[in-house]
Design an enzyme around this catalytic site. Structure first.
Site, PDB file in Angstrom:
ATOM      1  N   ASN A 159     -95.569-105.329  46.772  1.00  0.00           N
ATOM      2  CA  ASN A 159     -93.543-104.442  47.072  1.00  0.00           C
ATOM      3  C   ASN A 159     -93.011-104.926  45.841  1.00  0.00           C
ATOM      4  O   ASN A 159     -93.001-106.355  45.431  1.00  0.00           O
ATOM      5  CB  ASN A 159     -93.706-104.443  48.128  1.00  0.00           C
ATOM      6  CG  ASN A 159     -92.946-106.207  48.506  1.00  0.00           C
ATOM      7  OD1 ASN A 159     -93.819-106.929  48.348  1.00  0.00           O
ATOM      8  ND2 ASN A 159     -92.142-106.065  50.008  1.00  0.00           N
TER       9      ASN A 159
ATOM     10  N   GLU B  70     -88.954-103.808  44.725  1.00  0.00           N
ATOM     11  CA  GLU B  70     -87.983-103.212  46.121  1.00  0.00           C
ATOM     12  C   GLU B  70     -86.772-103.119  44.369  1.00  0.00           C
ATOM     13  O   GLU B  70     -86.952-103.814  43.769  1.00  0.00           O
ATOM     14  CB  GLU B  70     -87.422-104.668  46.604  1.00  0.00           C
ATOM     15  CG  GLU B  70     -88.156-104.679  47.678  1.00  0.00           C
ATOM     16  CD  GLU B  70     -87.935-105.505  48.573  1.00  0.00           C
ATOM     17  OE1 GLU B  70     -86.889-105.614  48.973  1.00  0.00           O
ATOM     18  OE2 GLU B  70     -88.143-104.836  50.163  1.00  0.00           O
TER      19      GLU B  70
ATOM     20  N   CYS C 295     -94.365 -99.751  48.331  1.00  0.00           N
ATOM     21  CA  CYS C 295     -94.345-100.631  48.777  1.00  0.00           C
ATOM     22  C   CYS C 295     -96.162-101.535  48.248  1.00  0.00           C
ATOM     23  O   CYS C 295     -96.984-100.403  47.630  1.00  0.00           O
ATOM     24  CB  CYS C 295     -95.576 -99.496  49.565  1.00  0.00           C
ATOM     25  SG  CYS C 295     -94.358 -99.295  51.286  1.00  0.00           S
TER      26      CYS C 295
ATOM     27  N   GLU D 176     -99.346-101.830  49.016  1.00  0.00           N
ATOM     28  CA  GLU D 176    -100.638-100.807  48.802  1.00  0.00           C
ATOM     29  C   GLU D 176    -100.306 -99.600  47.884  1.00  0.00           C
ATOM     30  O   GLU D 176    -102.005 -99.425  47.149  1.00  0.00           O
ATOM     31  CB  GLU D 176    -100.734-100.426  50.506  1.00  0.00           C
ATOM     32  CG  GLU D 176    -100.523-101.391  51.607  1.00  0.00           C
ATOM     33  CD  GLU D 176     -99.406-101.967  52.039  1.00  0.00           C
ATOM     34  OE1 GLU D 176     -98.465-101.526  51.414  1.00  0.00           O
ATOM     35  OE2 GLU D 176     -99.119-102.118  53.681  1.00  0.00           O
TER      36      GLU D 176
ATOM     37  N   CYS E  96     -97.745 -97.845  55.768  1.00  0.00           N
ATOM     38  CA  CYS E  96     -96.794 -97.592  56.481  1.00  0.00           C
ATOM     39  C   CYS E  96     -97.937 -95.491  56.815  1.00  0.00           C
ATOM     40  O   CYS E  96     -98.751 -95.647  55.679  1.00  0.00           O
ATOM     41  CB  CYS E  96     -95.471 -96.950  55.454  1.00  0.00           C
ATOM     42  SG  CYS E  96     -95.587 -96.136  53.769  1.00  0.00           S
TER      43      CYS E  96
ATOM     44  N   CYS F 151     -98.315 -94.703  52.508  1.00  0.00           N
ATOM     45  CA  CYS F 151     -99.220 -95.094  51.864  1.00  0.00           C
ATOM     46  C   CYS F 151    -100.029 -94.903  52.533  1.00  0.00           C
ATOM     47  O   CYS F 151    -101.532 -94.975  51.802  1.00  0.00           O
ATOM     48  CB  CYS F 151     -99.441 -96.934  51.951  1.00  0.00           C
ATOM     49  SG  CYS F 151     -97.653 -97.461  51.405  1.00  0.00           S
TER      50      CYS F 151
END
Ligand code: THU
Length: 133
Positions: free
Chosen positions: A42, A44, A53, A55, A87, A90
């Site tokens: 991830n 940010e 994310c 993924e 999520c 994703c």
């Protein structure tokens, strides 16, 4: 490659997480059709909504490298005390490149804590699936 080996790659990837705002590291590892492994973490941002994310980072890296077919995905969330699932965004992103039968493994510790499949996470994703019912 075994799913546990793929999970270990996800665990290593989590160590490279840029999660300075949440302190929640996530690592993802994709096993590609040609046997190669592509990882992601991830990333940010101070504008929180821009965060990517792990993924999706892995998927984008794989596709950018010319790999569009995946055999398995493993995810490691070492800062949680339970395995954390993908999520919704994703799931949709992954479904573009994954068969419903593709295994997905999750964990937060030394080994896999839970397993599922693409189809279980995002059922009825295609018109064919709907037609079969
Ligand atoms: N995150 C992921 O990278 N993957 C998931 O499956 C769940 C959430 C990240 C986004 C954010 O950087 C941090 O975890 C906290 O939500």
């Amino acid at each position: 490659m075994e799913l546990e080996d793929l999970y270990r790659e996800a665990r290593k990837a989590a160590e490279r997480s840029y999660s300075t705002y949440s302190n929640f590291r996530v690592g993802a590892a994709l096993l590609c059709e040609d046997g190669s492994v592509v990882t992601g973490t991830n990333v940010e941002n101070r504008s929180f909504g821009l965060t990517i994310c792990a993924e999706r980072t892995a998927i984008a890296a794989a596709v950018s490298g010319g790999r569009r077919k995946f055999r398995a995905l493993a995810i490691c969330t070492p800062d949680a005390d339970y395995p954390v699932c993908l999520c919704g965004a994703c799931r949709q992103f992954l479904s573009e490149f994954a068969e419903p039968s593709m295994p997905i493994a999750f964990g937060h510790g030394d080994s896999i804590g839970a397993r599922t499949t693409m189809g279980d996470l995002l059922p009825l994703d295609s018109l064919h699936e709907l037609a079969d019912r």
